[in-house]
Motif scaffolding. Structure first.
Motif, mmCIF file in Angstrom:
data_model
loop_
_atom_site.group_PDB
_atom_site.id
_atom_site.type_symbol
_atom_site.label_atom_id
_atom_site.label_comp_id
_atom_site.label_asym_id
_atom_site.label_seq_id
_atom_site.Cartn_x
_atom_site.Cartn_y
_atom_site.Cartn_z
ATOM 1 N N ASN A 1 13.091 -9.547 -8.976
ATOM 2 C CA ASN A 1 11.412 -9.888 -9.157
ATOM 3 C C ASN A 1 10.802 -9.285 -8.144
ATOM 4 O O ASN A 1 9.557 -8.629 -8.336
ATOM 5 C CB ASN A 1 11.627 -11.107 -9.811
ATOM 6 N N ARG B 1 5.915 -19.951 -8.581
ATOM 7 C CA ARG B 1 7.071 -20.766 -7.862
ATOM 8 C C ARG B 1 7.689 -20.279 -6.576
ATOM 9 O O ARG B 1 7.775 -19.007 -6.717
ATOM 10 C CB ARG B 1 8.180 -21.015 -9.033
ATOM 11 N N PRO C 1 15.593 -5.519 -14.705
ATOM 12 C CA PRO C 1 15.898 -6.892 -15.453
ATOM 13 C C PRO C 1 17.201 -6.844 -16.003
ATOM 14 O O PRO C 1 18.039 -7.699 -15.945
ATOM 15 C CB PRO C 1 14.786 -7.148 -16.798
ATOM 16 N N ASP D 1 6.535 -13.031 -12.870
ATOM 17 C CA ASP D 1 7.974 -13.080 -12.978
ATOM 18 C C ASP D 1 8.618 -12.171 -14.282
ATOM 19 O O ASP D 1 8.864 -12.723 -15.479
ATOM 20 C CB ASP D 1 8.464 -14.482 -13.212
ATOM 21 N N LYS E 1 23.776 -18.305 -7.245
ATOM 22 C CA LYS E 1 22.948 -18.983 -8.228
ATOM 23 C C LYS E 1 22.905 -20.524 -8.216
ATOM 24 O O LYS E 1 22.070 -21.382 -8.338
ATOM 25 C CB LYS E 1 22.921 -18.533 -9.473
ATOM 26 N N LYS F 1 12.359 -13.244 -15.357
ATOM 27 C CA LYS F 1 12.481 -14.496 -16.029
ATOM 28 C C LYS F 1 11.991 -14.333 -17.803
ATOM 29 O O LYS F 1 12.610 -14.941 -18.567
ATOM 30 C CB LYS F 1 11.596 -15.743 -15.548
ATOM 31 N N ASN F 2 11.048 -13.102 -17.725
ATOM 32 C CA ASN F 2 10.467 -12.920 -19.346
ATOM 33 C C ASN F 2 11.194 -11.909 -19.726
ATOM 34 O O ASN F 2 10.642 -11.422 -20.527
ATOM 35 C CB ASN F 2 9.043 -13.123 -19.196
ATOM 36 N N ARG F 3 12.338 -11.486 -19.236
ATOM 37 C CA ARG F 3 13.200 -10.421 -19.683
ATOM 38 C C ARG F 3 13.108 -10.422 -21.201
ATOM 39 O O ARG F 3 13.425 -9.222 -21.823
ATOM 40 C CB ARG F 3 14.232 -10.018 -18.873
ATOM 41 N N SER G 1 18.240 -12.714 -8.945
ATOM 42 C CA SER G 1 17.033 -12.433 -9.981
ATOM 43 C C SER G 1 15.521 -12.657 -9.100
ATOM 44 O O SER G 1 14.613 -11.902 -9.528
ATOM 45 C CB SER G 1 17.089 -13.412 -11.240
ATOM 46 N N ASP G 2 15.613 -13.451 -8.250
ATOM 47 C CA ASP G 2 14.452 -13.527 -7.368
ATOM 48 C C ASP G 2 14.126 -12.407 -6.789
ATOM 49 O O ASP G 2 13.034 -12.090 -6.671
ATOM 50 C CB ASP G 2 14.815 -15.042 -6.457
ATOM 51 N N ASP H 1 20.438 -8.887 -14.983
ATOM 52 C CA ASP H 1 21.500 -9.567 -15.843
ATOM 53 C C ASP H 1 22.961 -9.371 -15.735
ATOM 54 O O ASP H 1 23.801 -10.369 -15.694
ATOM 55 C CB ASP H 1 20.953 -9.181 -17.214
#
Length: 370
Positions: free
Chosen positions: A236, A352, A297, A19, A313, A22-24, A232-233, A301
Motif C-alpha cells: 500500500n 491507521r 493488490p 488504503d 502477518k 484493503k479495499n481491493r 500488504s502494508d 494477495d
C-alpha cells in the motif's frame, strides 16, 4: 511548491494515504464488471475490421467534390452491395472505402461511382487490398501481441518474481480486453494503426506497473525480520508513494491523445486519426487504473499466501492486538514499535498505523513517560 507537489511529498513520506490494498475487493469487482461489459459488447456487436484485415477497395475522388458524405455512402453501397465508409478530406476529395469485396469487382464499382458522382472514371484512383493480404496482417498482429506478452512475463519473472509477472500479465489482459471492448461498443474501425496504438499503451501500462513493483521490491527487503508491517502494508505504501507520479504522467499523456481524438477526429473530421487515438486514450486510462488498483493488490494477495508472509502477518496482528489490549491508542501502538531497526520496512500510509511524528521509530523516546 504547488498543492499537488505537497500532496505527493506527504504521500511519499507516508504522512497521508489511502488504503488501496484493503479495499481491493471493490476494485476487483469493478474491473470484473467493466471486463464483462467489454466482452458482451465484443460478442454482440463484434469488431468493425478495417479494409486491411478484410480485403476490399479504396476509391479516391478528385478535389472539391460537391457531393455530401451521406450521398456518397449511398452511392457506394448501392454500387457494391456492401457497407461503405466515406471520409471527406481537407482538399474536398472523398475517400470511399468498401471492405469485403472481390478485387475483380472493383472496376465495376469504379464505373458506377463515376456515373453517380459525375466525374471521369480516370480521375478516380482505386487501391485494391486482397483478402489474403489482410489475413496475413491479422496473423502478424496476433503474433506481435503474443511475443510482446511472452517477453513481458519472462522479463518480470527474472527482474522481480513470478507473482509480479503474473499480476502484470493479468493487468495487461485487463487493459487489452477493455480497449477492444470499447472498439466493439463504439463501432470504430480497427486498422493497423489500432494495433500500433494497442502495443503502445501496453508498453506504457507495463512501465507504470514496473515503477510500483520496483518500489515494492526495495521496501520489502528483509521484511520478515521485523514485526511492524505486513506485506500488504508495504504494498500500500508503494502505491501511495508513486500515486502522484502516475497521475501526472497519465494526464500529460492523455492531453495530446485527447486532442487527436476529440479535436482532430471529432471537430476537424480527420476520421483516420480515430483508429489510433481511441486505442491510446482508452488504453492509457486503463493502464494507469490497472497498475494502481489491480496489479499491486493482486501481488499482495499472492504474496501473503506464502507461509513466511502468513507467519509475519500473524505476528504483526498479534503484536498490534496485544498493544491495543493494554489500552494503547493509535499513537501508543506506534510507540510500542519504537525499538524496531531503522532499516525495517517503511510505515504504511493511511489513517491507521500512522507515525505520530517523524522522529519516532529510531530507538529514541517519543515523549511518552514510562
Amino acid at each position: 511548491m504547488s498543492k499537488l507537489g505537497n500532496l505527493g511529498a506527504r504521500l511519499h513520506r507516508g504522512e497521508i494515504g489511502y488504503d488501496f490494498v484493503k479495499n481491493r475487493k471493490i476494485w476487483y469487482g469493478l474491473s470484473i464488471l467493466i471486463t464483462i461489459t467489454a466482452i458482451v459488447g465484443l460478442a454482440v456487436r463484434g469488431l468493425n475490421m478495417g479494409i486491411e484485415f478484410q480485403g476490399g477497395a479504396v476509391f479516391n475522388t478528385p478535389k472539391n467534390m460537391s457531393v455530401s458524405v451521406s450521398q456518397a455512402e449511398e452511392y457506394a453501397e448501392t454500387a457494391s452491395g456492401h457497407d461503405a465508409i466515406v471520409q471527406k478530406l481537407g482538399d474536398g476529395s472523398l475517400r470511399i472505402q468498401v471492405a469485403g469485396i472481390e478485387t475483380d469487382k472493383a472496376n465495376q464499382i469504379k464505373a458506377q461511382l463515376s456515373d453517380d458522382l459525375k466525374v471521369d472514371a480516370e480521375q478516380i484512383n482505386a487501391e485494391l487490398v486482397g483478402p489474403s493480404w489482410g489475413e496475413q496482417i491479422a496473423n502478424k498482429a496476433w503474433q506481435g501481441l503474443g511475443i510482446f506478452l511472452f517477453l513481458v512475463v519472462i522479463y518480470l519473472a527474472i527482474a522481480f518474481e513470478w507473482r509480479m509477472a503474473l499480476a502484470a500479465f493479468v493487468a495487461l489482459i485487463h487493459d487489452i480486453t477493455i480497449t477492444v471492448g470499447i472498439y466493439a461498443l463504439v463501432g470504430f474501425e480497427v486498422t493497423p494503426g489500432t494495433v500500433i496504438g494497442l502495443l503502445t499503451i501496453l508498453g506504457y501500462s507495463l512501465y507504470d506497473t514496473v515503477v510500483v513493483f520496483d518500489s515494492l521490491k526495495e521496501q520489502t527487503k528483509d521484511l520478515t525480520k521485523q514485526t511492524r508491517w505486513t506485506y500488504s502494508d508495504v504494498a500500500n505504501r508503494s502505491i501511495n508513494s508513486t500515486l502522484v507520479r502516475s497521475i501526472n504522467t497519465t494526464v500529460v499523456a492523455l492531453l495530446p491523445v485527447a486532442g487527436l481524438l476529440f479535436i482532430g477526429g471529432g471537430v476537424l473530421g480527420a476520421g483516420m486519426l480515430n483508429d489510433i487515438s481511441l486505442s491510446l486514450f482508452v488504453g492509457l486510462a486503463a493502464g494507469a487504473y490497472s497498475s494502481i488498483f489491480i496489479a499491486t493488490p493482486l501481488v499482495a494477495d499472492l504474496k501473503e499466501r506464502e507461509p513466511a508472509m502468513k507467519a509475519l502477518k500473524k505476528r504483526v496482528l498479534a503484536k498490534r492486538a496485544q498493544s491495543a489490549a493494554q489500552g494503547g491508542t493509535e499513537t501508543d501502538v506506534e510507540e510500542t514499535y519504537a525499538d524496531e531497526p531503522e532499516d525495517a520496512a517503511p510505515a504504511v500510509v493511511g489513517p491507521r498505523n500512522q507515525p505520530a511524528s517523524r522522529s519516532r521509530g529510531r530507538g529514541r523516546p517519543s515523549g511518552k513517560r514510562r
